[in-house]
Design a protein around this motif. Sequence first.
Motif, PDB file in Angstrom:
ATOM      1  N   VAL A 748       0.824  -1.179  -0.016  1.00 49.76           N
ATOM      2  CA  VAL A 748      -0.102  -0.126  -0.024  1.00 49.76           C
ATOM      3  C   VAL A 748       0.899   1.429  -0.199  1.00 49.76           C
ATOM      4  O   VAL A 748       0.746   2.178  -0.879  1.00 49.76           O
ATOM      5  CB  VAL A 748      -0.917  -0.007   1.210  1.00 49.76           C
ATOM      6  N   THR A 749       1.799   1.166   0.885  1.00 48.13           N
ATOM      7  CA  THR A 749       2.751   2.370   0.953  1.00 48.13           C
ATOM      8  C   THR A 749       3.439   2.351  -0.467  1.00 48.13           C
ATOM      9  O   THR A 749       3.653   3.808  -0.822  1.00 48.13           O
ATOM     10  CB  THR A 749       3.881   2.221   2.051  1.00 48.13           C
ATOM     11  N   ILE A 750       4.182   1.540  -1.223  1.00 49.75           N
ATOM     12  CA  ILE A 750       4.761   1.677  -2.327  1.00 49.75           C
ATOM     13  C   ILE A 750       3.736   2.021  -3.454  1.00 49.75           C
ATOM     14  O   ILE A 750       4.241   2.658  -4.549  1.00 49.75           O
ATOM     15  CB  ILE A 750       5.770   0.858  -2.703  1.00 49.75           C
ATOM     16  N   ALA A 751       2.559   1.636  -3.346  1.00 56.39           N
ATOM     17  CA  ALA A 751       1.522   2.020  -4.227  1.00 56.39           C
ATOM     18  C   ALA A 751       1.311   3.259  -4.239  1.00 56.39           C
ATOM     19  O   ALA A 751       1.156   3.979  -5.324  1.00 56.39           O
ATOM     20  CB  ALA A 751       0.257   1.180  -4.342  1.00 56.39           C
ATOM     21  N   MET A 752       0.992   4.124  -3.140  1.00 50.47           N
ATOM     22  CA  MET A 752       0.867   5.305  -3.061  1.00 50.47           C
ATOM     23  C   MET A 752       2.159   6.290  -3.390  1.00 50.47           C
ATOM     24  O   MET A 752       2.006   7.150  -4.194  1.00 50.47           O
ATOM     25  CB  MET A 752       0.657   5.506  -1.518  1.00 50.47           C
ATOM     26  N   GLN A 753       3.257   5.603  -3.295  1.00 56.02           N
ATOM     27  CA  GLN A 753       4.500   6.362  -3.902  1.00 56.02           C
ATOM     28  C   GLN A 753       4.323   6.429  -5.201  1.00 56.02           C
ATOM     29  O   GLN A 753       4.477   7.310  -6.083  1.00 56.02           O
ATOM     30  CB  GLN A 753       5.530   5.416  -3.197  1.00 56.02           C
ATOM     31  N   ALA A 756       1.802   8.584  -6.882  1.00 50.39           N
ATOM     32  CA  ALA A 756       1.967  10.252  -6.707  1.00 50.39           C
ATOM     33  C   ALA A 756       3.115  10.596  -7.630  1.00 50.39           C
ATOM     34  O   ALA A 756       3.060  11.381  -8.295  1.00 50.39           O
ATOM     35  CB  ALA A 756       2.446  10.435  -5.269  1.00 50.39           C
ATOM     36  N   ILE A 757       4.109   9.367  -7.782  1.00 53.40           N
ATOM     37  CA  ILE A 757       5.115   9.801  -8.778  1.00 53.40           C
ATOM     38  C   ILE A 757       4.560   9.533 -10.185  1.00 53.40           C
ATOM     39  O   ILE A 757       5.016  10.665 -11.138  1.00 53.40           O
ATOM     40  CB  ILE A 757       6.484   8.807  -8.544  1.00 53.40           C
ATOM     41  N   HIS A 758       3.846   8.952 -10.498  1.00 53.40           N
ATOM     42  CA  HIS A 758       3.209   8.923 -11.721  1.00 53.40           C
ATOM     43  C   HIS A 758       2.541  10.072 -12.059  1.00 53.40           C
ATOM     44  O   HIS A 758       2.740  10.652 -13.340  1.00 53.40           O
ATOM     45  CB  HIS A 758       2.115   7.706 -12.010  1.00 53.40           C
ATOM     46  N   LEU A 759       1.703  10.962 -11.362  1.00 49.27           N
ATOM     47  CA  LEU A 759       1.476  11.995 -11.347  1.00 49.27           C
ATOM     48  C   LEU A 759       2.287  13.420 -11.237  1.00 49.27           C
ATOM     49  O   LEU A 759       1.799  14.466 -11.129  1.00 49.27           O
ATOM     50  CB  LEU A 759       0.135  12.253 -10.211  1.00 49.27           C
ATOM     51  N   ALA A 760       3.680  12.872 -11.218  1.00 52.75           N
ATOM     52  CA  ALA A 760       4.596  13.751 -10.922  1.00 52.75           C
ATOM     53  C   ALA A 760       4.361  14.929  -9.727  1.00 52.75           C
ATOM     54  O   ALA A 760       4.476  15.946  -9.687  1.00 52.75           O
ATOM     55  CB  ALA A 760       4.617  14.798 -12.226  1.00 52.75           C
ATOM     56  N   ASN A 761       3.682  14.196  -8.646  1.00 52.35           N
ATOM     57  CA  ASN A 761       3.577  14.814  -7.525  1.00 52.35           C
ATOM     58  C   ASN A 761       4.802  15.160  -6.520  1.00 52.35           C
ATOM     59  O   ASN A 761       5.257  13.862  -6.289  1.00 52.35           O
ATOM     60  CB  ASN A 761       2.489  14.126  -6.741  1.00 52.35           C
ATOM     61  N   SER A 762       5.200  16.178  -6.298  1.00 53.25           N
ATOM     62  CA  SER A 762       6.286  16.323  -5.363  1.00 53.25           C
ATOM     63  C   SER A 762       6.279  15.711  -3.897  1.00 53.25           C
ATOM     64  O   SER A 762       7.174  15.591  -3.160  1.00 53.25           O
ATOM     65  CB  SER A 762       6.967  17.819  -5.604  1.00 53.25           C
ATOM     66  N   MET A 767       3.514  11.366   1.320  1.00 57.61           N
ATOM     67  CA  MET A 767       2.220  10.771   1.058  1.00 57.61           C
ATOM     68  C   MET A 767       2.516   9.334   1.484  1.00 57.61           C
ATOM     69  O   MET A 767       1.633   8.726   2.233  1.00 57.61           O
ATOM     70  CB  MET A 767       1.533  10.831  -0.213  1.00 57.61           C
ATOM     71  N   ALA A 768       3.599   8.764   1.081  1.00 56.46           N
ATOM     72  CA  ALA A 768       4.134   7.410   1.437  1.00 56.46           C
ATOM     73  C   ALA A 768       4.420   7.353   3.191  1.00 56.46           C
ATOM     74  O   ALA A 768       3.812   6.238   3.590  1.00 56.46           O
ATOM     75  CB  ALA A 768       5.372   7.130   0.623  1.00 56.46           C
ATOM     76  N   PHE A 769       5.075   8.274   3.657  1.00 56.78           N
ATOM     77  CA  PHE A 769       5.232   8.436   4.854  1.00 56.78           C
ATOM     78  C   PHE A 769       3.979   8.335   5.732  1.00 56.78           C
ATOM     79  O   PHE A 769       3.617   7.690   6.651  1.00 56.78           O
ATOM     80  CB  PHE A 769       6.125   9.480   5.123  1.00 56.78           C
ATOM     81  N   THR A 770       3.042   9.068   5.247  1.00 54.12           N
ATOM     82  CA  THR A 770       1.766   9.473   6.182  1.00 54.12           C
ATOM     83  C   THR A 770       0.839   8.218   5.832  1.00 54.12           C
ATOM     84  O   THR A 770       0.417   7.842   6.829  1.00 54.12           O
ATOM     85  CB  THR A 770       1.057  10.605   5.544  1.00 54.12           C
ATOM     86  N   VAL A 771       0.842   7.369   4.881  1.00 47.18           N
ATOM     87  CA  VAL A 771       0.314   6.348   4.582  1.00 47.18           C
ATOM     88  C   VAL A 771       0.645   5.088   5.487  1.00 47.18           C
ATOM     89  O   VAL A 771      -0.248   4.396   6.224  1.00 47.18           O
ATOM     90  CB  VAL A 771       0.138   5.586   3.153  1.00 47.18           C
TER      91      VAL A 771
END
Length: 866
Positions: A748-753, A756-762, A767-771
């Motif tokens: 779940v953590t790396i999926a979130m990561q 977010a990277i796919h959407l070019a979200n800085s 987000m991964a840390f918070t998840v």
Amino acid sequence: MNWHLLPLSEITQLFNTTPNGIDQVTASERLNEYGKNQIEDTKKKSVFQMILSQLSDFMILILIVAAIISGIIGDVTDTIIILSIIIINAAVGFIQEYRAEKAMEALKNMAANSARVLREGKMMDIPATELVPGDVVLLEAGNIIPADVRFFETHQIKVDESALTGESNNVEKDPEELPEGNYALGDQTNMGFKGTSVTNGRGLAYVVATGMQTELGHIAKMIQTDETTTPLQKRLASFGKRLSVVILIICTIIFIIGWLRGESVLTMLITSISLAVAAIPEALPALVTIALAFGAKKLAKHNALIRKLPAVETLGSVTYICSDKTGTLTLNKMTVQEIFETSDTKHNTVFEEKNKLLHAMALNNDVLKEENGKWLGDSTEVALVQYAFDKNLNRAEIEIPFPRIAEIPFDSKRKCMTTMHQIRNSDAEIIVLTKGGVDVLFDKLNADQKMLIPEFENKVNEMAEKGYRVLGYAMKTLSALPQNLDSEEIETELTLIGFVGMIDPPREEARQAVSECKEAGIIPVMITGDHKLTAKAIAIKLGIISSEEDLVLTGSELAELTQIEFVKMVERVRVYARVNPEQKLRIITALQSKNHFVAMTGDGVNDAPALKNADIGIAMGINGTEVSKEASHMILLDDNFATIIVAVKHGRKIFDNILKFIKYIMTGNSGEIWAIFLAPFFGLPIPLLAIHILWINLVTDGLPGLALASEPSEANIMQRVPRNPKENIFSDGMAVHILWVGFLMGVVTIAMQAYAIHLANSHWQTMAFTVLCFSQLGHVMAIRSGRDSLFKIGFFSNKPMLIALLITISLQFMIIYTPFFNDIFKIQPLTLQELLLTVAVSSIIFWAVELEKLIKKVIKLKKYNS
């Protein structure tokens, strides 16, 4: 040596002594030969050795390494916390070890300080430590017997041996040698034992054993053993060793993979070390101590005082409870249960109410009543007087028309007590009332009643089979008081007027507790100094004996069994009667050899070895000796067996909560490891920085984990069998749970990561840390119960958990939305949409664990129905 079986002539020959004692030269030589008459300690550990032993525990060593690693990384806070935990645990262990030695000091304090002896016919007072075998000691009421002695002259001497034998009645001593046979200590009526006290009369005795050769010395040897290891200590030791190896391998693999992918050596080294620190559950010892202390505080409110914290947890694994009878399973109060009056009409006119038996019970005794209404005297006589008093016969009132004018006191040879009373309204007529053992009274009856003895015996046997102690009353009248009060002349031609059946009745709450005990898969066993019939009757009433397969074993029968024979049958024995201290220890050892965890209750010095060597020793707070309390792990403040069951429930709850904490902490650590381990395989950068791992380890793991100590007990906690002591802490599906839920957290953590990277979200790392943080909070709520849904047990049933979650969430928001902490943690504030997304994704863990419980319940139900 069986001193009680030897003729006095043989004892004098063995020790080359006489009734006038030995001479000073012989005494000095023997003092050198036998040593001082004192209880010896084994070599004591120094304070430094005690502290060092606490720091050598494997889990503590892991924590020390973790503190060093944290210091190298530069995380001073984590280092201070870990070192604080180490110091607290070492201090608790040191205090427990230091206090354990007080049991030996309590034994020493039982010994007499001085002794009065005859040497060469001269009476002198000497230090008790200088007594030697062959010495002649003078004993009288108030003395503590200074060594093991064999009486050769007695004058109505009685000894309180309750602390040593468990017998509540004072024992009258007699110098005669005993017939050949096996005798429990309480039946060795010609012996006196070191540490017991003379309550009545006087006597002369030969010293036959001193120091560590005495019965008290044998007990001292038996309690000079290492402390038993609790189930939790065993499991955590095994857990710590395996964990350290696994962590080392995983961290090495992660370091190598990162280095091969081109990450800097320093970055991977710091990440690997941080992961190692995170994977080591340094809060575990603190959680265990807090959980046990929390349980101890609650138990104190239920009259169970915990002396050694691990005892709380040990209670949850107990499979056998070996309990003393008197005062624990019973009221410790002799009570008249049944009376039988004969059809004699000869003396009907003596008492106006024509209730001869009740009058005899009220008059024939030495009981006194204080102003506050408390009865003083022998427990048996108090029971008899109380019964008569409850039937409106007050001794003080009926002694006015029937004053006592003479008596023949009880002695062990006659087994009778006779009182003589003047009848005020007659011409100098005297009533003779005799109380005693029925078998003795039968020989003293008049010719007419001797014909009825078979009928009387049938009634006596009926009472005896119920476990009652049966006393008989007989009487006759005399025209005048004889000048010579000869018992053989006066106690003859008597008329039996009735029997009284007495027993120390079982506690009402103990019967319910025994039932709960069995329902919980724990087998209750009674160990008592009482006779076989009485013990069996009480055990049947309490439900301890419930089938023909349940055995009753006496001390003498046990002595004839080899250890192999005894171990084969030990699980079938439910009652032990007339046992000695060595045998109590033998019972404990035999059960432990069959892989049982044994709780043992006791109150006397004789119980100390078994209390110390049991998995949990439980001393009595009201009637217990200081020796038994110091040797125990727990003290019952109300001497009540039912309190043990309350303690067992708390013990199981605490152990459950500790397992929940381990499940929570290890699943979270597993999630962190999976996230870092899997990321490279998907071409992703490392999702967490070292400081993120340490933050999760310190905050997210810490507060909610500690709040699990307050979790209420499961609904079925006393309907399940005790946890198998052989099972490790990862049994019953825990290991599988840690792996699959941890894996899901990592995914779940790396999926979130990745998303977010796919959407070019800085903000992908935030987000991964918070998840990962919120996933662990969802997990802790889901595992609050191992079988029921959170919606069933209720969100508010553990308020400390809610407080811990609010604090943890607030702290997480603080570092996300405060610029100062953004710089430290290298994260950025999340938008509301990003925050909601992380919360939704992290909730997957909560729902997955809830689904796991539902599936398990369905499978269990199908198995039950099939």
